[in-house]
Each structure stands twice: as structure tokens, then as C-alpha cells.
Design a protein around this motif. Structure first.
Motif, short mmCIF file in Angstrom:
data_model
loop_
_atom_site.label_atom_id
_atom_site.label_comp_id
_atom_site.label_asym_id
_atom_site.label_seq_id
_atom_site.Cartn_x
_atom_site.Cartn_y
_atom_site.Cartn_z
N ILE A 1 0.82 -1.21 0.00
CA ILE A 1 0.00 0.00 0.00
C ILE A 1 0.85 1.25 0.00
O ILE A 1 0.67 2.16 -0.82
N SER A 2 1.78 1.33 0.95
CA SER A 2 2.53 2.58 1.09
C SER A 2 3.44 2.84 -0.11
O SER A 2 3.78 3.98 -0.38
N ASN B 1 2.51 2.58 -3.05
CA ASN B 1 1.66 3.18 -4.06
C ASN B 1 1.07 4.52 -3.63
O ASN B 1 0.32 5.13 -4.37
N PHE B 2 1.40 4.97 -2.41
CA PHE B 2 0.88 6.26 -1.96
C PHE B 2 1.50 7.36 -2.82
O PHE B 2 2.70 7.54 -2.85
N THR C 1 -0.89 13.50 -1.74
CA THR C 1 -2.31 13.73 -1.53
C THR C 1 -2.50 15.10 -0.90
O THR C 1 -1.54 15.80 -0.58
N LYS D 1 -10.32 10.45 4.58
CA LYS D 1 -9.99 9.11 5.05
C LYS D 1 -8.52 8.83 4.76
O LYS D 1 -8.06 8.96 3.63
N ASN E 1 -4.80 7.01 4.18
CA ASN E 1 -4.26 5.79 3.59
C ASN E 1 -3.72 4.85 4.67
O ASN E 1 -3.72 3.64 4.51
N ASP F 1 1.67 -2.09 8.42
CA ASP F 1 2.23 -1.66 7.14
C ASP F 1 3.75 -1.64 7.25
O ASP F 1 4.34 -0.62 7.60
N ILE G 1 -7.99 0.33 7.92
CA ILE G 1 -6.89 1.24 7.62
C ILE G 1 -5.64 0.73 8.32
O ILE G 1 -5.66 0.48 9.53
N LYS H 1 1.32 12.13 2.01
CA LYS H 1 1.01 10.82 1.41
C LYS H 1 -0.26 10.20 2.01
O LYS H 1 -0.47 9.00 1.92
N GLY H 2 -1.06 11.04 2.63
CA GLY H 2 -2.32 10.55 3.17
C GLY H 2 -2.19 9.80 4.47
O GLY H 2 -3.07 9.03 4.84
#
Length: 275
Positions: A9-10, A12-13, A16, A51, A53, A98, A139, A168-169
Motif C-alpha cells: 500500500i505505502s 503506491n501512496f 495527496t 480518510k 491511507n 504496514d 486502515i 502521502k495521506g
């Protein structure tokens, strides 16, 4: 979503909208299972921000020698308390971790050596508040520990290195209490909102004024601020998460208070939003 997806996930951040930062006065572990104005305040805070990431939580309850970040795929729910009803021990908050975010966090803090931890998990300073904000546990959450060998100025300065994550959210949450003296709790008023000893009322007023005026140096130098702050912060574990939150504030950002009440004589639930 499988574990491989979660681990990437991170990576692909992208950049933001800049995420706000929160300090949450978490109070009693019972807030995890009770319905009151404070947990409603946590839920409301979540509705007022994008919301995230992922979440990076700096909790009063992970006080270590050196700095660590949780880096496991699935952090366990830690019930780090005693003497409460079984219903509280039954709570699980199965949010994923994560590992990639943990690695990036460690890299941002260099040259400080940060240990990637695979044993801790999510303590109640994290899950008891995050569960109200994001009840689906969907999350990713990591925790960063507080190095008890370092003074408040060190933590304020260290926090600034985490600012890149906000782009990065990543929602950064400090979880503790500004006024927190368990030895002086007024048990007759443990659930009475607004109940505070004179010194607690004074400490809350002082710190609120410093927060709203942007006088963070007085907050950092809390040990020099008189008797009321000495009573309010007998140990720094619950106070330092606030220092991390303030270290992330840019000059142009707004700072607002919520859940701003004393309870039980010697605890404040005052919470802070930046941005």
C-alpha cells in the motif's frame, strides 16, 4: 485484500491533500467500550478529515529506550491494563500493519536509529481511540514509540521529520492526556465531566492558552511552568504525544481544540486538531 496487497500500500501512496494531525486525550481504557461525549468527539473528528491511507500513532503507552516502529503485517491488540470488565479484554481491533510505512518512517528519522519492531502491536492508547474513528479496522496502523531517555525539545524536533508522511495521506495521531495524574484522581467524580482540582483547572487553562496562542515553547518547557504543571505532568509519558503533534504544525495551519473537559479531578480529555 490480501497481505501482499497490504504490504505494498505505502509503495503506491502518491502525494495527496495534506493530512491534518491529531492529539487525542484518550482517558480511561473504558472509553473503548462506553458511549459518551468523548468517543462521539473522536468519531466526529474522523468525519471532518479525509480518510487516511494509513495511520501512524504515537501512544503514551509505548515508552521505550530508543525509538521503535511496529513493522509486522498484523499487529496484535494489546490489553495493557488490569482490573477492568471482561468486555474490555474481549475487544479486538484487527487493523493491518504496514511494514513498508514502518521502513519509510525509520528512514525519515535518520540519523536517529529506529528499530523495526515485530513484538509490540497496538496498545490501548492506539486502538481504544482509533476503533471509534475507523470501526471497520480497514486502515493500516503502525505505532512509533517514545524514547524516554530524551527531553521534550528532542521529541518536538524529531516530529518535524515526519511531515513528509502527511503529504502521502498518512494520519499522524498522538494519544495521551495533557493533564494526567492517576495518583490524585478524585474517585467520587471519576465520571463527572468538568470535575477538576484547582491545580488541574489552572494547568488546563495555561496549556490551552499556550496552544491557541501558538506558544509552543512554554509547552515544551513544561517543567519550568510552576506547580500546576508539575502536578499535571508528574511523568512525561502521556504528555509527549502532544509534543509530537505540535512539532508537525506549520505556522500557517489552524489549531483547534475539542473534547476539552476535565474529568475525575486530575485528568483532561482535551484533544487537538492541526490543519
Amino acid at each position: 485484500m490480501n497481505l501482499n496487497d497490504l504490504q505494498s500500500i505505502s509503495e503506491n501512496f502518491g502525494n495527496t491533500q495534506r493530512m491534518p494531525v491529531l492529539f487525542l486525550g484518550h482517558g480511561s481504557p473504558m472509553n473503548a467500550i462506553e458511549e459518551n461525549q468523548f468517543v462521539r468527539g473522536f468519531r466526529k473528528a474522523a468525519t471532518e478529515i479525509p480518510k487516511p491511507n494509513a495511520i501512524l500513532c504515537i501512544s503514551a503507552h509505548w515508552f521505550t529506550h530508543g525509538t521503535k516502529v511496529t513493522a509486522m503485517d498484523m499487529p496484535r491488540t494489546i490489553h495493557d491494563f488490569g482490573g477492568f470488565p471482561q468486555a474490555l479484554f474481549d475487544v479486538q481491533y484487527p487493523a493491518p500493519g504496514d511494514p513498508e510505512l514502518a521502513k519509510e518512517t525509520a528512514e525519515l528519522l535518520a540519523p536517529v536509529v529506529v528499530e523495526e519492531d515485530h513484538n509490540w502491536g497496538l496498545d490501548h492508547g492506539a486502538w481504544s481511540v482509533i476503533k471509534h474513528m475507523y470501526p471497520n479496522a480497514d486502515i493500516p496502523v503502525i505505532q512509533m514509540s517514545i524514547d524516554y531517555t530524551k527531553p521534550s525539545q528532542y521529541h518536538f524536533d524529531l516530529a518535524k521529520r515526519l511531515n513528509k508522511l502527511r503529504e502521502k495521506g498518512i494520519l499522524i495521531i498522538g494519544s495521551g492526556n495533557i493533564v494526567h495524574n492517576l495518583r490524585l484522581i478524585d474517585w467520587r467524580n471519576i465520571n463527572t465531566v468538568g470535575a477538576g482540582w484547582d491545580w488541574a483547572i489552572e494547568a488546563r487553562e495555561k496549556t490551552n492558552n499556550w496552544l491557541l496562542d501558538g506558544n509552543f515553547q512554554s509547552i515544551i518547557d513544561y517543567q519550568k511552568q510552576g506547580t500546576s504543571l508539575q502536578y499535571a505532568v508528574p511523568t512525561p509519558d502521556h504528555y509527549f504525544p502532544l509534543i509530537y503533534t505540535l512539532g508537525l504544525k506549520d505556522k500557517a495551519e489552524n489549531l483547534t481544540l475539542f473534547n476539552d473537559e476535565l474529568i475525575g479531578g486530575s485528568l483532561s480529555m482535551t484533544s487537538v486538531r492541526i490543519g
